[in-house]
Design an enzyme around this catalytic site. Sequence first.
Site: not given
Ligand code: CO
Length: 223
Positions: A42, A44, A46, A98, A101
């Site tokens: 992803c 993301d 993080r 994850h 999400c």
């Molecule tokens: Co995500």
Amino acid sequence: MERFARLFSQNRHWANRTLQGNPEFFKELSNQQSPDFLWIGCSDSRVPANQIVELAPGEVFVHRNIANVVDPDDLNCGAVVQYAVDHLRVEHVLVVGHYGCGGIKASLDHTPLGLADQWLARVDKVKQRHHACLRVLPAGKTREDRLCELNVIEQVRNLCSMAVIQNAWTRGQTVMVHGCIYGLQDGLIRDLRVSCRGPAEVEPNCAAAIAHLGAPSQTGLSH
Ligand code: CO
């Protein structure tokens, strides 16, 4: 501007530190890359691929998009997978989702995000496919977590259906496709036990991995 400028000083700091560890590091890397892994994760912020699994530059080829989707019709993802498998000859392809999400949550909550809505139609498909199992789970975190997991498994299935992977298996090239999920809260990745080494493993392993997530009868009946 200050924050942007800081990136350059941080970069110099990192490059110097890396050279202290191995003076030839960048020289060696600039000649070639031979990563063992392709990471499909992803976007993301993080979930940074290299950092989580402590891999140095040169060790993992990376493709990221919102909700770690593998769409066989997506030219971007397709090109990455083909380059990684046919040219770099990676042996392991990981789909890494994850928990927590935002893309998965938006799909469940029908939150309008603009352009990302069109992209997340691919997650909606997963949601629809597993509607029966999801609807019996409590709304909120439990259901979101399950869709995060199911989404990884379905993306593994999509990946395995791609001609690039099928052709690699047909010619006897070693390529293993894996599905994992990362916990933002503990920093750990979990193996969803869906790993496939050839076409015959895909359907049984996806089914087994889904069953392993816990049948609705085990987790959702009280709601
Ligand atoms: Co995500």
